[in-house]
Design an enzyme around this catalytic site. Sequence first.
Site, PDB file in Angstrom:
ATOM      1  N   HIS A   1      -2.087   7.750 -13.690  1.00 10.23           N
ATOM      2  CA  HIS A   1      -1.737   8.818 -14.637  1.00 10.23           C
ATOM      3  C   HIS A   1      -2.876   9.132 -15.604  1.00 10.23           C
ATOM      4  O   HIS A   1      -2.652   9.762 -16.642  1.00 10.23           O
ATOM      5  CB  HIS A   1      -0.459   8.454 -15.407  1.00 10.23           C
ATOM      6  CG  HIS A   1       0.762   8.442 -14.525  1.00 10.23           C
ATOM      7  ND1 HIS A   1       1.930   7.801 -14.838  1.00 10.23           N
ATOM      8  CD2 HIS A   1       0.976   9.022 -13.312  1.00 10.23           C
ATOM      9  CE1 HIS A   1       2.816   7.968 -13.864  1.00 10.23           C
ATOM     10  NE2 HIS A   1       2.256   8.685 -12.914  1.00 10.23           N
TER      11      HIS A   1
ATOM     12  N   CYS B   1     -16.079  22.986 -19.074  1.00 11.95           N
ATOM     13  CA  CYS B   1     -16.878  21.967 -18.396  1.00 11.95           C
ATOM     14  C   CYS B   1     -18.354  22.379 -18.388  1.00 11.95           C
ATOM     15  O   CYS B   1     -18.680  23.501 -17.996  1.00 11.95           O
ATOM     16  CB  CYS B   1     -16.355  21.819 -16.967  1.00 11.95           C
ATOM     17  SG  CYS B   1     -17.295  20.681 -15.952  1.00 11.95           S
TER      18      CYS B   1
HETATM   19  P1  OAD Z   1       9.288   3.218 -18.457  1.00 11.38           P
HETATM   20  O1  OAD Z   1       9.373   3.430 -19.924  1.00 11.38           O
HETATM   21  O2  OAD Z   1      10.022   4.157 -17.573  1.00 11.38           O
HETATM   22  O3  OAD Z   1       9.764   1.749 -18.092  1.00 11.38           O
HETATM   23  C1  OAD Z   1       9.327   0.644 -18.819  1.00 11.38           C
HETATM   24  C2  OAD Z   1       9.819  -0.613 -18.123  1.00 11.38           C
HETATM   25  O4  OAD Z   1       9.292  -1.727 -18.835  1.00 11.38           O
HETATM   26  C3  OAD Z   1      11.356  -0.772 -18.109  1.00 11.38           C
HETATM   27  O5  OAD Z   1      11.769  -1.143 -16.806  1.00 11.38           O
HETATM   28  C4  OAD Z   1      11.597  -1.908 -19.113  1.00 11.38           C
HETATM   29  O6  OAD Z   1      12.710  -2.699 -18.727  1.00 11.38           O
HETATM   30  C5  OAD Z   1      10.322  -2.695 -18.993  1.00 11.38           C
HETATM   31  N1  OAD Z   1       9.960  -3.509 -20.175  1.00 11.38           N
HETATM   32  C6  OAD Z   1      10.322  -3.360 -21.465  1.00 11.38           C
HETATM   33  N2  OAD Z   1       9.763  -4.316 -22.226  1.00 11.38           N
HETATM   34  C7  OAD Z   1       9.011  -5.080 -21.384  1.00 11.38           C
HETATM   35  C8  OAD Z   1       8.177  -6.228 -21.564  1.00 11.38           C
HETATM   36  N3  OAD Z   1       7.978  -6.779 -22.753  1.00 11.38           N
HETATM   37  N4  OAD Z   1       7.563  -6.737 -20.455  1.00 11.38           N
HETATM   38  C9  OAD Z   1       7.744  -6.193 -19.237  1.00 11.38           C
HETATM   39  N5  OAD Z   1       8.521  -5.123 -19.028  1.00 11.38           N
HETATM   40  C10 OAD Z   1       9.144  -4.571 -20.079  1.00 11.38           C
HETATM   41  O7  OAD Z   1       7.709   3.186 -18.100  1.00 11.38           O
HETATM   42  P2  OAD Z   1       6.968   3.483 -16.730  1.00 11.38           P
HETATM   43  O8  OAD Z   1       7.703   2.924 -15.575  1.00 11.38           O
HETATM   44  O9  OAD Z   1       5.566   3.094 -16.920  1.00 11.38           O
HETATM   45  O10 OAD Z   1       4.087   9.162 -17.207  1.00 11.38           O
HETATM   46  O11 OAD Z   1       7.053   5.074 -16.680  1.00 11.38           O
HETATM   47  C11 OAD Z   1       6.366   5.784 -15.700  1.00 11.38           C
HETATM   48  C12 OAD Z   1       5.785   7.057 -16.270  1.00 11.38           C
HETATM   49  O12 OAD Z   1       6.787   7.798 -16.961  1.00 11.38           O
HETATM   50  C13 OAD Z   1       4.705   6.848 -17.317  1.00 11.38           C
HETATM   51  O13 OAD Z   1       3.445   6.576 -16.764  1.00 11.38           O
HETATM   52  C14 OAD Z   1       4.707   8.164 -18.037  1.00 11.38           C
HETATM   53  C15 OAD Z   1       6.193   8.397 -18.141  1.00 11.38           C
HETATM   54  O14 OAD Z   1       6.573   9.751 -18.187  1.00 11.38           O
HETATM   55  C16 OAD Z   1       3.043   9.877 -17.661  1.00 11.38           C
HETATM   56  O15 OAD Z   1       2.586   9.737 -18.763  1.00 11.38           O
HETATM   57  C17 OAD Z   1       2.515  10.873 -16.691  1.00 11.38           C
HETATM   58 ZN    ZN Z   2     -16.018  21.120 -13.958  1.00 11.75          ZN
END
Ligand code: OAD
Ligand code: ZN
Length: 276
Positions: free
Chosen positions: A137, A166
């Site tokens: 991302h 750019c």
């Molecule tokens: P989420 O916010 O969807 O999920 C976070 C996960 O981390 C959940 O499953 C929680 O249970 C877990 N969690 C919470 N605390 C934790 C800890 N201390 N240790 C380990 N796990 C923990 O985040 P992502 O899956 O990263 O996109 O979300 C995916 C994408 O959605 C992101 O990259 C972002 C967002 O929209 C963009 O920015 C393009």
């Molecule tokens: Zn360019």
Amino acid sequence: MLKLTAELSDALAQAANLILRSKHVVVLAGAGLSVESGIPPFRGPGGLWTKYGEPTNLSYREFLNDPAEWWEARFRDEQRPGDPTFELKVAVDRAQPNSGHDAMAVMEQQGFLQCVVTQNVDNLHRVAGNQNMLEIHGNRTYLRCIDCGARQPREGYHFDSLPPQCAKCGGVIKMDTVMFGEPIPEDVLLACRQQAEICDLMLLVGTSGTVNPAARLPMVAKELGASLIEINPDETTLTSWCDIILNGPSGEILPLLLKRLQKDGPAEPGNRAEML
Ligand code: OAD
Ligand code: ZN
């Protein structure tokens, strides 16, 4: 503080064993990994989207429609308390890698894992010392040209005119961070898919597994015969696909796993080429 129960200790031993028997270990990381660095996740309790609502798939189209206006709004939002852009910026600007990032960097340095595919844009893997890394991302400390794909650090960049252009090709410059509705840059996506295809083990760390195409990578790996280990305090949509579940915060689980790997390895050859 996490209680090291017999069940967790057993699962850690099994996970370490699986890692030591694997040749190519890939991590898929998500926002949960950075929670213990003070950065809010997106979903679940305290999540940015839980609080402010999830952006629509129109975000990228809105940028393309009027990039100058988008940048003006961005500069305003970054200074505006109560805006998710502000909240994330303040948290990320003061964040440092936590013990989970640190353990992951050591795991790479000591040959226990080969590549980190991260959905996080906070740059903390690099600060911690991971080198073989794919930021699916993007990275918020970089800018990217939407035409030629050239990246440059945001720090020190002079926004003399909007939209920024750019220097190489005259194309419009956006944040490197991938927006909702924006395709993942092709080279990065291809490299991530390759990692899913060649790995024999994928560790899913702190991701809810809800955003594609990242969330499909574990399924690709699994279908091609890889094992999956999940590190997360909560159940996710990926849990039922996993062979081993390490239930707890990654800032505590990863150091425990590293300790176990260091204790049990490098008895068997395999993935630890540099150590042998
Ligand atoms: P989420 O916010 O969807 O999920 C976070 C996960 O981390 C959940 O499953 C929680 O249970 C877990 N969690 C919470 N605390 C934790 C800890 N201390 N240790 C380990 N796990 C923990 O985040 P992502 O899956 O990263 O996109 O979300 C995916 C994408 O959605 C992101 O990259 C972002 C967002 O929209 C963009 O920015 C393009
Ligand atoms: Zn360019």
